[in-house]
Design an enzyme around this catalytic site. Structure first.
Site, PDB file in Angstrom:
ATOM      1  N   HIS A  44      12.567 -22.443 -10.680  1.00  0.00           N
ATOM      2  CA  HIS A  44      11.358 -23.051 -11.236  1.00  0.00           C
ATOM      3  C   HIS A  44      11.414 -23.168 -12.761  1.00  0.00           C
ATOM      4  CE1 HIS A  44       7.103 -24.241 -11.194  1.00  0.00           C
ATOM      5  NE2 HIS A  44       7.114 -23.682 -12.397  1.00  0.00           N
ATOM      6  N   HIS A  93       6.561 -28.576 -11.798  1.00  0.00           N
ATOM      7  CA  HIS A  93       7.930 -28.087 -11.581  1.00  0.00           C
ATOM      8  C   HIS A  93       8.792 -29.255 -12.042  1.00  0.00           C
ATOM      9  CE1 HIS A  93      10.992 -25.895  -8.764  1.00  0.00           C
ATOM     10  NE2 HIS A  93      11.659 -26.860  -9.390  1.00  0.00           N
ATOM     11  N   HIS A  95      10.871 -32.294 -12.665  1.00  0.00           N
ATOM     12  CA  HIS A  95      11.505 -33.231 -11.737  1.00  0.00           C
ATOM     13  C   HIS A  95      11.780 -34.539 -12.444  1.00  0.00           C
ATOM     14  CE1 HIS A  95       7.114 -33.607 -11.353  1.00  0.00           C
ATOM     15  NE2 HIS A  95       7.305 -34.899 -11.132  1.00  0.00           N
TER      16      HIS A  95
END
Ligand code: DGP
Length: 118
Positions: A44, A93, A95
């Site tokens: 994470h 998170h 991306h």
């Protein structure tokens, strides 16, 4: 635990197209183009603000592999990461959106006056 950590842990199903020890690539649930893949680090990280240069170096190679897997490396594609509130980041998170498979539009990104600060 965040939703993408649950995808990494296979607690939530996803349509994976490529993975290695560090990264996972899977189809976006709400595609905005014929090809719309999300690439995430398995560990994470909240957003691009927190990522290290070393992780980005490794992720760049992984994204290249994803574009080859999808056979879009020659036709072209766009890599996008949304950061924070103004970036409209919904999932906290890190991306990268890999979008392509068709000629992409480059239209308005904001209702604010684009000439306002110049
Ligand atoms: P962003 O606005 O950059 O945080 O985009 C988050 C993206 O994540 C959005 O395009 C939809 C996608 N997404 C959200 N939840 C899920 C999920 O559970 N599975 C998959 N595959 N994608 C998801």
């Amino acid at each position: 635990m965040c939703i993408f950590c649950k995808i990494v842990n296979k607690e939530i199903p996803s349509n994976v197209i490529l993975e290695n020890k560090e990264f996972l690539a899977f189809h976006d649930i709400n595609p905005k183009a014929p090809v719309h893949i999300l690439v995430i680090p398995k560990l994470h990280i909240d957003s691009f603000n927190e990522v290290t240069g070393q992780t980005m170096k490794n992720m760049t190679g992984f994204i290249h592999d994803v574009t080859k897997e999808l056979k879009i490396e020659k036709s072209g594609y766009r890599v996008i990461t949304n950061v924070g509130e103004d970036g409209a980041q919904e999932v906290k998170h890190l991306h990268f959106h890999i979008v392509g498979g068709a000629k992409l539009a480059w239209s308005h990104l904001s209702d604010a006056d684009p000439k306002g600060k110049f």
